[in-house]
Design an enzyme around this catalytic site. Structure first.
Site, PDB file in Angstrom:
ATOM      1  N   HIS A 189     -12.727  -6.277   7.150  1.00 41.87           N
ATOM      2  CA  HIS A 189     -13.428  -5.930   5.913  1.00 41.87           C
ATOM      3  C   HIS A 189     -14.645  -5.065   6.196  1.00 41.87           C
ATOM      4  CE1 HIS A 189     -11.160  -9.585   4.873  1.00 41.87           C
ATOM      5  NE2 HIS A 189     -11.096  -9.080   3.665  1.00 41.87           N
ATOM      6  N   GLU A 212       0.818  -1.217   0.000  1.00 40.97           N
ATOM      7  CA  GLU A 212       0.000   0.000   0.000  1.00 40.97           C
ATOM      8  C   GLU A 212       0.851   1.266   0.000  1.00 40.97           C
ATOM      9  OE1 GLU A 212      -2.461  -3.378   1.332  1.00 40.97           O
ATOM     10  OE2 GLU A 212      -0.506  -2.605   1.985  1.00 40.97           O
TER      11      GLU A 212
END
Length: 531
Positions: A332, A261
């Protein structure tokens, strides 16, 4: 810094694409007060990266000018031959303290400090120049005098330089946003104020995002996209939001990134420096929950426009699949809007309908500066989020909310998944004679303060609802606007409803207990109506 993960991400990324990059590790034996032996098992830090293919490593005595020069020449030759990046490990000795506030004698012995002086490259190179008759003492003395004069002059200029004007701190805070050719009304107090559908066909929120990406890639040939899984043949990401882009625009504009990331965000920032027409769309993380490793680069990106006085602007759209209600559990289901909104230099949008997703994404992609485009993944394929999508040139400004339902008794101010829950509550209460209006913020930073104020003044009661956690959530900002501008119009205390300050559980009963539900919104609305 070579102990940091982003260094490996940079070496790995450059070697994967065999980029012409020269990395230099200046190893002076310390990380402030921590010696190299406590940083890594390899005395030569470069050995940690020896297994990276295409990465050529040169080792040299960083205190020896000629040895250092020769190492650089060999590295450059490797790079110029197109073989990939090179890394130079220059072994040095730290002669002084890390900084003027670092008392290095507290962790370094007198013997060590004395020995480091023997490795001072300046007198060593001076001796070498004289020994080989490459220079005379007279020439070196003259050069030393000229350098000292130049340094003294520069130091005096710095001392005499005026302090910056305090007002200049307010300049270059946020880059210019794209202004639609046909701007919408100021207050946006109409459910149809920004609708100009190209057809009656209704799109899912996921489809609207995909179509807009295709349209904007065709609109600007200097648009690029990368991230995790975004260009895997026909897959187009884990949610198929980038489906077809690779086939339509090719691997030079649409490609996968390593699962890094920090690398994804950092390279997007860097690529924008090439020219001002470039627009980069990244999946900053596959899910919003995974964006945290990128925070170092995200913070840097937000600073760029201000610290360079507008000379550089990272034109990046950071897409993140956000939110819960999918039984995603701890990894999530997170919402990140409050944290990202806290960072200077960023815009944050959070659409709840397909049409808003399209027009806000278009505005973000045509604007200067970075924008977090947060997507409620629960709504990607939900019927309630479907809408007709405006034409390929239609956009809306940042900072304009949308009144989803008119009402006179109470205002629910919300965004994202809870917009639809709030509309369901308003519909139910309407059957009992209550008139509840629902205002969809959709742009979280900047906020539509004018729209919020108009809503609350109309009803006198306000319930602020969002899916993110309550403490320090965006709802606090909305309440602050209301209290500052609407206090005299209030008929009841402003109330907030949000997720409990608990990590989101995986099991459905836990998720239901932690995230706001329709029943929670209804109960809070009834209490306010009865106040």
């Amino acid at each position: 810094s070579a102990s940091e993960g982003y260094c490996f991400e940079a070496y790995n990324g450059a070697s994967r694409e065999q980029l012409p990059v020269l990395f230099v590790i200046q190893n002076n034996g310390y990380g402030i007060s921590v010696p190299t032996s406590q940083q890594t098992a390899n005395p030569c830090v470069a050995d940690n990266f020896a297994g990276i293919k295409h990465l050529h490593i040169e080792r040299c005595d960083g205190t020896d000018v000629l040895d250092s020069w020769a190492a650089v020449q060999r590295a450059l030759q490797y790079i110029k031959n197109g073989k990939g990046p090179a890394l130079i490990h220059a072994q040095c000795f730290r002669m002084g303290a890390h900084s003027n506030s670092d008392a290095h004698e507290l962790y370094r012995s007198k013997k060590e400090l004395s020995e480091t002086q023997q490795h001072d490259p300046l007198p060593a190179f001076t001796k070498q120049l004289l020994k080989n008759r490459w220079a005379t003492q007279k020439t070196l003395d003259k050069l030393q005098q000229e350098v000292q004069q130049e340094l003294d002059k520069a130091a005096q200029e710095a001392e005499n330089a005026p302090q910056p004007d305090a007002a200049s701190a307010m300049q270059f805070v946020i880059p210019p946003a794209y202004e639609p050719a046909q701007p919408i009304s100021k207050s946006q107090n109409s459910t149809a104020a920004d609708t100009n559908p190209a057809s009656d066909q209704k799109y899912k929120l996921r489809e609207a995002i995909n179509q807009t990406l295709h349209e904007e890639f065709a609109h600007n040939p200097h648009t690029f996209l990368w991230g995790q899984d975004v260009a895997s043949q026909d897959k187009g990401g884990v949610f198929n939001l980038t489906k077809g882009l690779l086939k339509a625009f090719g691997p030079k504009r649409v490609f996968n990134a390593p699962l890094c990331e920090d690398f994804i965000v950092g390279t997007a920032n860097g690529m924008c420096r090439f020219n001002s027409d470039i627009r980069v769309v990244i999946e900053a993380a596959q899910f919003a929950d995974y964006v945290w490793p990128a925070m170092e680069q995200i913070v840097e990106m937000g600073h760029e426009y201000w610290r360079t006085k507008g000379q550089f602007c990272p034109n990046v759209v950071l897409r993140l699949a956000s939110g819960g209600y999918i039984q995603g559990g701890l990894y999530h289901s997170q919402n990140v809007e409050a944290l990202m909104g806290h960072l200077p230099g960023f815009r944050v949008v959070y659409p709840a309908f397909a049409d808003d997703a399209a027009v806000l994404l278009r505005t973000a992609m045509r604007s200067q500066g970075p924008t977090f485009f947060l997507e409620p993944k629960y709504l990607y394929n939900r019927r309630e989020a479907m809408a007709t999508v405006q034409g390929p040139e239609h956009a809306v400004p940042f900072g304009k909310g949308k009144l989803r339902r008119q009402g006179d008794d109470l205002s629910i101010i919300t965004y994202g998944n809870t917009v639809h829950m709030s509309l369901a509550v308003a519909d139910k209460l309407a059957q009992e004679g209550h008139s509840v209006q629902v205002f969809d913020l959709r742009s979280l930073k900047p906020l539509d303060e004018e729209g919020i104020v108009a809503c609350v003044k109309q009803t006198g009661k306000a319930l602020v609802v969002h899916e993110d956690h309550l403490f320090a959530g965006l709802g606090g900002e909305v309440v602050s606007v209301i209290m500052q501008h609407c206090f005299e119009w209030l008929d009841a205390p402003v109330r907030r409803l949000a997720a409990r300050d608990i990590p989101v559980g995986f099991a459905k009963p836990l998720e239901n207990a932690i995230l706001p539900q329709v029943s929670d919104i209804e109960a809070a609305t009834r209490e306010l109506l009865a106040y």
